[in-house]
Scaffold this motif. Structure first.
Motif, PDB file in Angstrom:
ATOM      1  N   MET A 267      12.791  45.387  13.732  1.00 13.47           N
ATOM      2  CA  MET A 267      14.137  45.834  13.403  1.00 13.47           C
ATOM      3  C   MET A 267      14.781  44.782  12.510  1.00 13.47           C
ATOM      4  O   MET A 267      14.999  43.644  12.931  1.00 13.47           O
ATOM      5  CB  MET A 267      14.971  46.041  14.675  1.00 13.47           C
ATOM      6  N   LEU A 268      15.045  45.145  11.254  1.00 16.99           N
ATOM      7  CA  LEU A 268      15.726  44.269  10.295  1.00 16.99           C
ATOM      8  C   LEU A 268      16.983  44.977   9.818  1.00 16.99           C
ATOM      9  O   LEU A 268      16.909  46.063   9.238  1.00 16.99           O
ATOM     10  CB  LEU A 268      14.826  43.960   9.099  1.00 16.99           C
ATOM     11  N   ARG A 269      18.119  44.340  10.048  1.00 17.69           N
ATOM     12  CA  ARG A 269      19.394  44.979   9.720  1.00 17.69           C
ATOM     13  C   ARG A 269      19.991  44.364   8.463  1.00 17.69           C
ATOM     14  O   ARG A 269      19.890  43.157   8.228  1.00 17.69           O
ATOM     15  CB  ARG A 269      20.374  44.834  10.887  1.00 17.69           C
ATOM     16  N   PHE A 270      20.608  45.228   7.639  1.00 13.28           N
ATOM     17  CA  PHE A 270      21.251  44.780   6.397  1.00 13.28           C
ATOM     18  C   PHE A 270      22.768  44.876   6.550  1.00 13.28           C
ATOM     19  O   PHE A 270      23.269  45.571   7.431  1.00 13.28           O
ATOM     20  CB  PHE A 270      20.772  45.631   5.221  1.00 13.28           C
ATOM     21  N   ASN A 271      23.476  44.191   5.644  1.00 14.87           N
ATOM     22  CA  ASN A 271      24.928  44.135   5.804  1.00 14.87           C
ATOM     23  C   ASN A 271      25.650  45.394   5.321  1.00 14.87           C
ATOM     24  O   ASN A 271      26.877  45.423   5.298  1.00 14.87           O
ATOM     25  CB  ASN A 271      25.518  42.875   5.148  1.00 14.87           C
ATOM     26  N   ASN A 272      24.915  46.426   4.936  1.00 13.95           N
ATOM     27  CA  ASN A 272      25.521  47.745   4.728  1.00 13.95           C
ATOM     28  C   ASN A 272      25.215  48.666   5.906  1.00 13.95           C
ATOM     29  O   ASN A 272      25.381  49.879   5.822  1.00 13.95           O
ATOM     30  CB  ASN A 272      25.031  48.371   3.424  1.00 13.95           C
ATOM     31  N   ASP A 273      24.741  48.081   6.998  1.00 15.92           N
ATOM     32  CA  ASP A 273      24.406  48.739   8.264  1.00 15.92           C
ATOM     33  C   ASP A 273      23.118  49.560   8.192  1.00 15.92           C
ATOM     34  O   ASP A 273      22.784  50.273   9.128  1.00 15.92           O
ATOM     35  CB  ASP A 273      25.549  49.623   8.784  1.00 15.92           C
TER      36      ASP A 273
END
Length: 510
Positions: A267-273
């Motif tokens: 699970m890798l999350r980005f700052n645009n969700d």
């Protein structure tokens, strides 16, 4: 006479020192660095940006190399994307994610996630001291497009949506490359071809290389995509009353590994969700299903906590579907030939576990660039390419053993947590060497015989442990063996029971 003039014009207008095939981040960075050294460079890309590519995360090693390349080749934007803080300051519109470290959680089939205040089923290893100096998760579609644009601005000739039809070695030792773009046949000449495609297809077709996975210990495949509305793991833990007061960071701001019987879920999350997530299956123990959506549902539904986490997710527009890979492991039989060479990720790949991909690629880029600095003759370059080939094999062998160790130990989280430390001592040893001004000749110090022996011996023991009655006393004995074995390399307090699997200060200072 007219024909000679046409050939002369062709040579002048369409001849390059280097042709880079493929415009992923490694190809574009290689092209820019060569351009900055005064070479004429072109890129041919069969696709078009932005394009989907699986999410990846940087590491302190990757970031150190980016900063080194930035200084050496006067590419300040590489330094700006080497830390989360400077990335947000200079390129807030460029999507990335905050990655504070590596997080591992152990799940059992049919049971909700459980742990205690000693974090018996949790392991968090910080890779930075704060958000400002943190690593990043890369939304490759955005990062690759950004770097290609920078290459164009620097004067790299770029051909997009171009299909190469033929590659012919001329008597003058140049390549004649024919390709089709927008229905029109084009031709360029180049002294060197760099295969940055990240797959074996191009070199197999034009240089006769063969790709194989036969010698790998690791045998995995993946089902993955990008998602929206994915639940946050930290919220789940807090809502369920788990003790998180001593966490070194929010695990959603990390490379998050959910360890399961089949393998693991990233699970890798980005700052645009946006969320990059995938199931990696260990095919040595669990064969993945053929239909991606069916396999995804089948695996996630077996683990109640993960099932709740993904209950309301929906596929992102890109790629808009679940993707199933074949076997992930591959390597070419040759990394170079007369007038051509392959970058590291094109040469081979092991597995996404522990986020080695970006750093492995950049370490190889740095080595290749060094070959073409100064006035090396062809004989010297050939010898250096042979040396690079040998290093690549050693690097893949080391990564393969490190990853295989984690798969072998994943059924007992206490043993897994000890085994993972093998990766971290290799990483920290590499980082500390660079900080002392010495660039290791190989990624993760694969050429260090003492370190290599630590990995090799541990892998051998864990293989044998799988074939025995793994009672707790044997597990505890193996953990102590690992503890003693890494002592000469362990300068940051790994495997300290007092830390209860929460490591705040493993990051080297730089």
């Amino acid at each position: 006479m007219q024909l000679q003039m046409m050939n002369s014009q062709f040579s002048k207008m369409n001849s390059f020192d280097f042709l880079v095939v493929g415009s992923g981040f490694a190809g574009s960075i290689t092209a820019m660095c060569l351009k900055q050294k005064g070479y004429s460079v072109s890129i041919i890309e069969k696709d078009k940006h932005p394009r989907f590519s699986v999410g990846e995360s940087s590491t302190p090693i990757a970031d150190m190399i980016l900063r080194s390349l930035s200084d050496r080749y006067n590419l300040p934007f590489l330094k700006n994307i080497s830390r989360y803080g400077t990335w947000q300051t200079h390129y807030p519109e460029l999507v990335c994610g905050l990655k504070r470290g590596f997080s591992y959680y152990f799940h059992q089939r049919g049971m909700a996630f459980t742990s205690d205040q000693n974090h018996e089923n949790e392991l968090l290893v910080a890779a930075s001291f704060d958000d400002e100096n943190s690593d990043t998760n890369w939304l490759r579609s955005d990062v690759d497009q950004f770097l290609v644009q920078k290459a164009i601005e620097l004067g790299v000739e770029y051909f997009e949506k171009a299909e190469i039809n033929s590659v012919v070695r001329q008597q003058d030792k140049t390549w004649s490359v024919r390709f089709q773009k927008n229905g029109e046949q084009k031709r360029i000449a180049t002294n060197w071809i760099i295969d940055a495609t990240g797959s074996p297809g191009f070199s197999g077709r034009f240089f006769g290389t063969k790709s194989s996975s036969d010698d790998f210990l690791t045998n995995t495949s993946a089902v993955y995509s990008h998602f929206e509305d994915g639940g946050r793991w930290f919220n789940y833990l807090q809502n369920k009353g788990f003790f998180t007061g001593d966490y070194p960071y929010n695990p959603d701001d990390s490379a998050l590994h959910q360890i399961i019987e089949e393998g693991w879920v990233w699970m890798l999350r980005f700052n645009n969700d946006l969320l990059s997530a995938g199931i990696v299956s260990d095919n040595n123990t669990h064969q993945a299903g053929n239909m991606p959506a069916e396999h995804w549902r089948s695996v996630i539904s077996k683990y109640p906590s993960l099932n709740q986490l993904f209950k309301n997710v929906r596929l992102a527009d890109e790629p808009g579907t679940l993707i199933r890979s074949g076997r992930l492991q591959r390597k070419l039989d040759r990394s170079h030939g007369d007038g051509w060479l392959a970058l590291s990720h094109t040469f081979g790949f092991v597995d996404p576990l522990h986020s080695t991909g970006i750093a492995f690629s950049l370490a190889g880029v740095e080595r290749i660039l060094a070959l073409f600095e100064g006035k090396s003759d062809q004989s010297t370059i050939r010898n250096k390419l042979k040396f690079n080939h040998d290093i690549l094999y050693k690097e893949l062998q080391l990564i393969d053993m490190i990853v295989s160790i984690s798969y072998l130990s994943r059924f007992n989280f206490k043993l897994f947590s000890a085994s993972v430390m093998i990766y971290f001592i290799a990483s920290i040893r590499y980082e500390q060497s660079r900080l002392m001004g010495v660039i290791p000749e190989s990624f993760l110090c694969a050429g260090d015989s003492d370190l290599f022996s630590v990995v090799d011996e541990t892998h051998y023991e864990l293989q044998n442990l799988q074939n025995k009655d793994t009672r707790s006393v044997q597990i505890d004995r193996q953990i102590e063996i690992i503890r003693k074995r890494i002592e000469p390399f362990n300068h940051v307090g790994l495997m300290d029971p007092a830390k209860r699997n929460m490591y705040r200060h493993t990051a080297v200072e730089f």
